[in-house]
Design a protein around this motif. Structure first.
Motif, PDB file in Angstrom:
ATOM      1  N   LEU A   1       0.491  -0.889  -0.321  1.00 56.14           N
ATOM      2  CA  LEU A   1      -0.023   0.435   0.189  1.00 56.14           C
ATOM      3  C   LEU A   1       0.816   0.903  -0.156  1.00 56.14           C
ATOM      4  N   THR A   2       1.989   1.292   0.462  1.00 55.71           N
ATOM      5  CA  THR A   2       2.757   2.199   0.700  1.00 55.71           C
ATOM      6  C   THR A   2       3.282   2.826  -0.950  1.00 55.71           C
ATOM      7  N   LEU A   3       3.646   1.947  -2.034  1.00 54.67           N
ATOM      8  CA  LEU A   3       4.136   1.844  -2.883  1.00 54.67           C
ATOM      9  C   LEU A   3       2.742   2.121  -4.225  1.00 54.67           C
ATOM     10  N   TYR A   4       2.059   1.872  -3.095  1.00 55.54           N
ATOM     11  CA  TYR A   4       0.357   2.080  -4.047  1.00 55.54           C
ATOM     12  C   TYR A   4      -0.102   4.222  -3.694  1.00 55.54           C
ATOM     13  N   LEU A   5       0.112   4.009  -2.672  1.00 47.73           N
ATOM     14  CA  LEU A   5       0.082   6.026  -2.183  1.00 47.73           C
ATOM     15  C   LEU A   5       1.415   6.364  -3.339  1.00 47.73           C
ATOM     16  N   LYS A   6       2.393   5.967  -2.975  1.00 50.41           N
ATOM     17  CA  LYS A   6       3.654   6.309  -3.421  1.00 50.41           C
ATOM     18  C   LYS A   6       3.712   7.030  -5.642  1.00 50.41           C
ATOM     19  N   GLU A   7       2.647   5.895  -5.710  1.00 49.77           N
ATOM     20  CA  GLU A   7       2.594   5.920  -7.100  1.00 49.77           C
ATOM     21  C   GLU A   7       1.387   6.696  -7.133  1.00 49.77           C
TER      22      GLU A   7
ATOM     23  N   SER B   1      -9.388   8.539 -11.521  1.00 49.76           N
ATOM     24  CA  SER B   1     -10.058   9.014 -10.930  1.00 49.76           C
ATOM     25  C   SER B   1     -11.355   8.411 -11.173  1.00 49.76           C
ATOM     26  N   GLU B   2     -11.057   7.058 -12.573  1.00 48.71           N
ATOM     27  CA  GLU B   2     -11.968   6.282 -13.315  1.00 48.71           C
ATOM     28  C   GLU B   2     -12.492   4.853 -11.957  1.00 48.71           C
ATOM     29  N   GLY B   3     -13.688   4.943 -12.039  1.00 50.62           N
ATOM     30  CA  GLY B   3     -14.541   3.704 -11.705  1.00 50.62           C
ATOM     31  C   GLY B   3     -14.456   2.668 -12.158  1.00 50.62           C
ATOM     32  N   ASP B   4     -14.165   2.373 -12.681  1.00 47.58           N
ATOM     33  CA  ASP B   4     -14.567   0.894 -14.030  1.00 47.58           C
ATOM     34  C   ASP B   4     -13.626  -0.107 -13.557  1.00 47.58           C
ATOM     35  N   MET B   5     -12.554   0.412 -13.442  1.00 45.36           N
ATOM     36  CA  MET B   5     -11.541  -1.021 -12.141  1.00 45.36           C
ATOM     37  C   MET B   5     -10.544   0.158 -11.403  1.00 45.36           C
ATOM     38  N   SER B   6     -10.103  -1.476 -10.615  1.00 44.18           N
ATOM     39  CA  SER B   6      -9.205  -1.109  -9.862  1.00 44.18           C
ATOM     40  C   SER B   6      -7.533  -0.614 -10.118  1.00 44.18           C
ATOM     41  N   LEU B   7      -6.907   0.253  -9.566  1.00 38.28           N
ATOM     42  CA  LEU B   7      -6.136   0.612  -9.743  1.00 38.28           C
ATOM     43  C   LEU B   7      -5.132  -0.082  -9.659  1.00 38.28           C
TER      44      LEU B   7
ATOM     45  N   GLU C   1       1.151   4.940 -15.007  1.00 38.34           N
ATOM     46  CA  GLU C   1       0.259   5.963 -15.397  1.00 38.34           C
ATOM     47  C   GLU C   1      -0.670   6.471 -14.918  1.00 38.34           C
ATOM     48  N   TRP C   2      -1.324   7.225 -14.148  1.00 42.80           N
ATOM     49  CA  TRP C   2      -3.038   7.063 -12.965  1.00 42.80           C
ATOM     50  C   TRP C   2      -2.827   8.581 -13.735  1.00 42.80           C
ATOM     51  N   GLN C   3      -3.203   8.949 -14.503  1.00 46.25           N
ATOM     52  CA  GLN C   3      -3.628   9.726 -14.873  1.00 46.25           C
ATOM     53  C   GLN C   3      -4.643  11.593 -13.748  1.00 46.25           C
TER      54      GLN C   3
ATOM     55  N   VAL D   1       4.934  16.044  -3.940  1.00 45.57           N
ATOM     56  CA  VAL D   1       3.707  15.717  -3.399  1.00 45.57           C
ATOM     57  C   VAL D   1       3.780  15.027  -2.058  1.00 45.57           C
ATOM     58  N   ASN D   2       2.673  15.214  -0.694  1.00 50.08           N
ATOM     59  CA  ASN D   2       2.404  14.361  -0.461  1.00 50.08           C
ATOM     60  C   ASN D   2       0.679  14.435   0.172  1.00 50.08           C
ATOM     61  N   PHE D   3       0.001  13.428   0.710  1.00 53.20           N
ATOM     62  CA  PHE D   3      -1.156  12.811   1.081  1.00 53.20           C
ATOM     63  C   PHE D   3      -1.115  11.936   1.477  1.00 53.20           C
ATOM     64  N   THR D   4      -2.114  11.596   2.074  1.00 54.25           N
ATOM     65  CA  THR D   4      -2.363   9.832   3.040  1.00 54.25           C
ATOM     66  C   THR D   4      -2.731   8.854   2.741  1.00 54.25           C
ATOM     67  N   LEU D   5      -2.913   7.737   2.906  1.00 53.17           N
ATOM     68  CA  LEU D   5      -3.255   6.551   2.128  1.00 53.17           C
ATOM     69  C   LEU D   5      -4.934   7.035   1.843  1.00 53.17           C
ATOM     70  N   LYS D   6      -5.298   7.455   3.292  1.00 54.58           N
ATOM     71  CA  LYS D   6      -7.166   7.689   3.662  1.00 54.58           C
ATOM     72  C   LYS D   6      -7.150   8.366   2.706  1.00 54.58           C
ATOM     73  N   ASP D   7      -6.791   9.533   1.791  1.00 51.39           N
ATOM     74  CA  ASP D   7      -7.212  10.869   1.420  1.00 51.39           C
ATOM     75  C   ASP D   7      -6.725   9.949  -0.510  1.00 51.39           C
ATOM     76  N   ALA D   8      -6.370   9.013  -0.479  1.00 52.60           N
ATOM     77  CA  ALA D   8      -6.224   8.663  -1.388  1.00 52.60           C
ATOM     78  C   ALA D   8      -7.752   7.713  -1.769  1.00 52.60           C
ATOM     79  N   ALA D   9      -7.480   7.175  -0.791  1.00 50.21           N
ATOM     80  CA  ALA D   9      -8.373   6.066  -1.229  1.00 50.21           C
ATOM     81  C   ALA D   9      -9.821   7.210  -1.102  1.00 50.21           C
ATOM     82  N   SER D  10     -10.497   8.115  -0.300  1.00 52.27           N
ATOM     83  CA  SER D  10     -11.154   8.686  -0.428  1.00 52.27           C
ATOM     84  C   SER D  10     -11.531   9.282  -1.985  1.00 52.27           C
ATOM     85  N   TYR D  11     -10.602   9.818  -2.958  1.00 50.24           N
ATOM     86  CA  TYR D  11     -10.094  10.396  -3.981  1.00 50.24           C
ATOM     87  C   TYR D  11     -10.238   9.124  -4.899  1.00 50.24           C
TER      88      TYR D  11
END
Length: 749
Positions: A380-386, A587-593, A613-615, A681-691
């Motif tokens: 999940l750290t990799l996911y957030l940093k990506e 921000s797409e909802g059709d597939m998990s990143l 790339e996660w645009q 850029v920095n934000f939390t995993l919680k914020d990434a999940a909310s986004y």
């Protein structure tokens, strides 16, 4: 879900000069396998008097009419191929077989029968500075299959001619296709892996005719590309390149360059040339790839469950997501994943360098990771940093947004002079504060460069009525279907209208993409199942369907396994691509990143140069933006990996001298949860999940849905249109039956 079945009457016809038509009519070749020499004769386009060429002066390119890519087509209207060739590589068309051009671009008046006369000395230096010839040009394979549907044959687009590429359009069978056997009985076809196989067969066909000198292009530089379901197939073509698991299906279709020997082994050698042909590709650009479906349900449930504020449709779905999250943790940890920090260009362990190989695991500690429902760890750290890396890229490239409108903190549009003096850092801060209105350079309307997105080869909508209630694919109002979540961002802000399209349509009018509200697959419905009266009945259906899949198809294969790219990336029987690029909308909802991240990890560990790339703000099948393009990336890879090629880099951004014309800012203020300092850029995993969850458009499960969804129709059989396919969902349903059964359809009890 509305459905449109594709029916073709399989008949036997007299073959003219050994050539099978593969155009508008429902005509097929003899169903028995042909001898190698006959297949090679049939699929040699120099033997086909029915092929015509048309010339387009605007693009200076020649386009071949649709012809069959195989000798034994089951559905000829969906197993064809067309090729577009830059005019610079063509002296003209030889109409009388003497080897010299009789019709040229200058004398062309109407479609003409004949063969290309190739100019081997011609060169094209494109806008990116890369140079190609008829023998070195890359070949772009456009994989259709939007929503895993059939793709009707169509002429190839001329959109890539200016870059010096050979462009290929191919049809494919797909979910819910039907055919009629010799007894007049209708049966289902097009299920996995036939859609993918048809695309592989088209690759063989084009390579074969390049080898024969009938077409320009280089067989070593094939690139697959597509969006959504087409993106899934673009990725799967690359992931399964030349793997023998698909050979029986290719042989059955009468593909060229793949033959079964008497001892059961296979040969890929062309008899006349003593040359082997592969169905593999050199590179891949996949937009919003909806794969792997095998892990899609638990990955999406996990992504939803990380957001402690996400409101599930029902208590049943919330509990199911909780159970699937645990299953996903076990699934990831059982794979013993690791990745090189230098390969992903991320300092995962936070030690200040990118020199380590880091084990990727998911941990569960409800106190330590309370903000994400107990989940954390290096995976999940990799996911957030990506996520952070992709937003950093976006901010660094805002100088390419030369048609945006920028505003001050009071909401007033800046003067042209002020805009011309803005630094990259100032634009980045304005973006974070939502002080902008995007122009065309920042929109996300669909894939660029003529990619297949359900529209025609030149980006125009294909003919055919859409089912009632499906919006225009090109609408820009950004509205979601009734019942979809409103989409507030972390910090309570509202999305700025850059959400993904909720529906796309294939060229045949089939409904594909995310279904609208009112079905059990959408994010806004409160019914767990409309088809099953009890949990026990639903569970029995899952068990029966998945057991029949695990029994194997007529070749003994599990068709779900055949459609899991993770099974094939790095396999010793797979021909690995040199490079891949996966572009997802953040921000797409059709597939998990998580799915795209898993593919990147697998490819990197197999030696493939894999870019992810996660645009930011990108929806489903995002456009190329801020100076990027498919052509630029292909040219960059060609320069990097082909000896003697020019090293290509993106052109510098031009200074914006005039502010845009918007009258008010439409951006989203994300500065309350995103920090930006010294370009980082920095934000939390919680914020990434909310986004992520603000773009949620599917229920749980969102792919192997209980009342059958679009992907379940991809895993049917000849007698059963759709089947449940997700063994992980089944495992959770079985192991948690006592708890889940009490919650099932409880909203209606």
């Amino acid at each position: 879900m509305k459905r449109k079945q594709i029916t073709a009457m399989i008949t036997t016809m007299t073959m003219v000069l050994g050539i099978t038509a593969c155009g508008a009519g429902n005509v097929s070749a003899e169903q028995e396998n042909k001898e190698q020499t006959e297949i090679e004769s049939i699929l040699n386009i120099s033997n086909n008097d029915e092929i015509t060429w048309s010339y387009d002066s605007q693009s200076d390119s020649w386009t071949m009419s649709v012809t069959c890519a195989v000798a034994n087509p089951e559905l000829p209207d969906y197993q064809g191929v067309s090729v577009n060739v830059p005019g610079a590589y063509v002296k003209g068309i030889d109409t009388d077989g003497d080897g010299t051009e009789d019709v040229t671009g200058k004398t062309y008046s109407e479609e003409v029968n004949g063969q290309l006369v190739i100019d081997d000395s011609a060169k094209i230096t494109n806008a990116n500075g890369q140079t190609y010839t008829a023998s070195t040009a890359p070949v772009i394979i456009n994989t259709g299959a939007a929503g895993y549907s059939a793709q009707e044959n169509q002429k190839a687009s001329s959109g890539n001619a200016a870059y010096g590429y050979i462009n290929v359009a191919c049809g494919n069978r797909g979910k819910q296709s039907t055919a009629t056997d010799e007894n007049g009985e209708e049966y289902y076809t097009g299920d996995a892996p036939l859609c993918l196989v048809d695309q592989k067969n088209a690759i063989r066909f084009v390579k074969y005719n390049i080898i024969l000198g009938n077409l320009p292009g280089n067989t070593e530089y094939f690139v697959s590309t597509g969006g959504s379901g087409g993106g899934a197939h673009a990725a799967m073509v690359a992931a399964t390149s030349d793997n023998s698991d698909y050979f029986p299906y290719e042989v059955e279709a009468g593909a060229v360059g793949i033959y079964q020997n008497e001892d059961g082994t296979y040969s890929e050698t062309i008899g006349s040339e003593n040359t082997e042909i592969s169905d593999g590709v050199w590179g891949c650009v996949a937009y919003s790839a909806i794969t792997s479906l095998q892990e899609a349900d638990m990955a999406m449930a996990f992504e939803y469950y990380l957001d402690t504020d996400y409101e599930f449709n029902t208590d049943f779905q919330k509990k199911l997501a909780e159970c699937l999250s645990k299953e996903y943790m076990e699934y990831i940890n059982d794979q013993n994943l690791s990745v090189s920090e230098s390969a992903v260009d991320i300092d995962i362990n936070g030690d200040g360098d990118k020199d380590d190989v880091v084990d990727l695991t998911i941990e569960y500690d409800v106190e330590k990771y309370a903000d994400t429902n107990g989940y954390g760890g290096t995976y999940l750290t990799l996911y957030l940093k990506e996520f952070e890396k992709n937003l950093e890229w976006y901010l660094e490239n805002l100088d390419y947004a030369d048609d945006w409108t920028w505003f001050d903190s009071d909401g007033n549009a800046l003067s042209d002079e002020s805009v011309s003096q803005m630094t990259t850092e100032e634009k980045a801060q304005a973006f974070l504060e939502g002080r902008y209105a995007k122009g065309e350079s920042g929109q996300n309307a669909g894939p660029g460069d003529g990619m297949p997105d359900g529209n025609g080869p030149d980006g125009n909508e294909m003919p055919g009525e859409k089912p009632d209630g499906i919006p225009d694919r090109n609408d820009s109002d950004g509205e979601k279907p009734d019942g979809a979540p409103a989409g507030s961002m972390p910090g309570g802000e509202t999305s700025d209208g850059n959400a993904q399209d909720d529906l796309v349509t294939s060229g045949m009018g089939d409904e594909v993409g995310t279904p609208d509200a009112g079905t059990t697959q959408s994010a806004g419905i409160k019914t767990d199942s409309s088809n099953y009266s009890s949990y026990e009945e639903m569970l029995e259906s899952y068990e029966s369907d998945i057991a029949s899949i695990e029994d194997g198809d007529k070749y003994g294969n599990n068709i779900v396994d055949l459609y899991n790219p993770i099974n094939y990336i790095g396999d010793e029987d797979t021909e690995s691509p040199t490079w891949t690029r996966i572009v997802m909308g953040a921000s797409e909802g059709d597939m998990s990143l998580f799915a795209s991240m898993n593919m990147q990890i697998a490819w990197l560990n197999s030696g493939t140069d894999a870019k992810l790339e996660w645009q930011w703000d990108g929806g489903h099948v995002p456009s190329e933006i801020l100076g990027e393009s498919l052509a630029l990336y292909v040219d960059e890879m060609y320069g990097q990996y082909v000896e003697g090629a020019v090293e290509v880099t993106k052109a510098a951004a031009q200074t914006q001298t005039e502010n845009g014309t918007a009258t008010e800012a439409t951006g989203t203020n994300i500065s309350s949860w995103v920090s930006y300092e010294n370009g980082e850029v920095n934000f939390t995993l919680k914020d990434a999940a909310s986004y992520r969850t603000k773009g949620a458009s599917k229920a749980t499960p969102g792919f192997d849905v209980m009342d059958y969804g679009q992907e379940t129709y991809e895993f049917g059989s000849s007698t059963q249109d759709a089947r449940h396919f997700d063994k992980y969902v089944l495992k959770v349903l079985q192991e948690n039956a006592e708890t889940l059964s009490e919650l099932f359809n409880s909203e209606e009890k």
